[in-house]
Design a protein around this motif. Structure first.
Motif, PDB file in Angstrom:
ATOM      1  N   ALA A  50       0.833  -1.204   0.000  1.00 55.55           N
ATOM      2  CA  ALA A  50       0.000   0.000   0.000  1.00 55.55           C
ATOM      3  C   ALA A  50       0.869   1.257   0.000  1.00 55.55           C
ATOM      4  O   ALA A  50       0.554   2.221  -0.708  1.00 55.55           O
ATOM      5  CB  ALA A  50      -0.930  -0.016   1.206  1.00 55.55           C
ATOM      6  N   ARG A  51       1.941   1.271   0.760  1.00 59.48           N
ATOM      7  CA  ARG A  51       2.846   2.427   0.786  1.00 59.48           C
ATOM      8  C   ARG A  51       3.507   2.615  -0.572  1.00 59.48           C
ATOM      9  O   ARG A  51       3.675   3.750  -1.031  1.00 59.48           O
ATOM     10  CB  ARG A  51       3.915   2.263   1.849  1.00 59.48           C
ATOM     11  CG  ARG A  51       3.487   2.771   3.202  1.00 59.48           C
ATOM     12  CD  ARG A  51       4.610   2.695   4.190  1.00 59.48           C
ATOM     13  NE  ARG A  51       4.614   1.320   4.711  1.00 59.48           N
ATOM     14  CZ  ARG A  51       5.665   0.584   4.934  1.00 59.48           C
ATOM     15  NH1 ARG A  51       6.862   1.076   4.736  1.00 59.48           N
ATOM     16  NH2 ARG A  51       5.576  -0.635   5.379  1.00 59.48           N
ATOM     17  N   SER A  76       2.348   1.720  -3.513  1.00 53.21           N
ATOM     18  CA  SER A  76       1.384   2.096  -4.547  1.00 53.21           C
ATOM     19  C   SER A  76       0.993   3.575  -4.446  1.00 53.21           C
ATOM     20  O   SER A  76       0.509   4.155  -5.418  1.00 53.21           O
ATOM     21  CB  SER A  76       0.145   1.210  -4.476  1.00 53.21           C
ATOM     22  OG  SER A  76      -0.547   1.430  -3.271  1.00 53.21           O
ATOM     23  N   LEU A  77       1.158   4.203  -3.288  1.00 52.11           N
ATOM     24  CA  LEU A  77       0.827   5.613  -3.126  1.00 52.11           C
ATOM     25  C   LEU A  77       1.870   6.522  -3.767  1.00 52.11           C
ATOM     26  O   LEU A  77       1.573   7.666  -4.102  1.00 52.11           O
ATOM     27  CB  LEU A  77       0.694   5.950  -1.637  1.00 52.11           C
ATOM     28  CG  LEU A  77      -0.492   5.314  -0.917  1.00 52.11           C
ATOM     29  CD1 LEU A  77      -0.432   5.654   0.567  1.00 52.11           C
ATOM     30  CD2 LEU A  77      -1.800   5.789  -1.520  1.00 52.11           C
ATOM     31  N   HIS A  78       3.072   6.054  -3.951  1.00 49.21           N
ATOM     32  CA  HIS A  78       4.141   6.898  -4.477  1.00 49.21           C
ATOM     33  C   HIS A  78       4.139   6.923  -5.961  1.00 49.21           C
ATOM     34  O   HIS A  78       3.879   6.279  -6.762  1.00 49.21           O
ATOM     35  CB  HIS A  78       5.496   6.414  -3.976  1.00 49.21           C
ATOM     36  CG  HIS A  78       5.656   6.644  -2.519  1.00 49.21           C
ATOM     37  ND1 HIS A  78       6.539   7.533  -2.007  1.00 49.21           N
ATOM     38  CD2 HIS A  78       5.029   6.111  -1.434  1.00 49.21           C
ATOM     39  CE1 HIS A  78       6.460   7.520  -0.695  1.00 49.21           C
ATOM     40  NE2 HIS A  78       5.548   6.654  -0.333  1.00 49.21           N
TER      41      HIS A  78
END
Length: 62
Positions: free
Chosen positions: A57-58, A60-62
């Motif tokens: 999840a971290r 994919s946010l970038h």
């Protein structure tokens, strides 16, 4: 003449075993890649049992 089972020249170990070491390395690499692809698959990406869900999840946010 052998003294206590020791020979004049040592028995080769790496030379006859190199195909098995290469195959083991290749197998470990392919299993690692398959596991990584399985953990990041869309059906397992949001599964709460996935230990890498927060990391994915971290990323994919970038």
């Amino acid at each position: 003449m052998a003294f206590l089972g020791l020979r004049k020249w040592p028995t080769p170990i790496l030379k006859p075993l190199w195909p098995f070491m290469a195959a083991g390395t290749l197998t470990m690499y392919l299993v690692s890649k398959a596991q990584d692809n399985a953990v990041r698959s869309p059906e397992n990406r949001n599964d709460p049992r996935n230990p890498y869900a927060a990391q994915i999840a971290r990323e994919s946010l970038h």
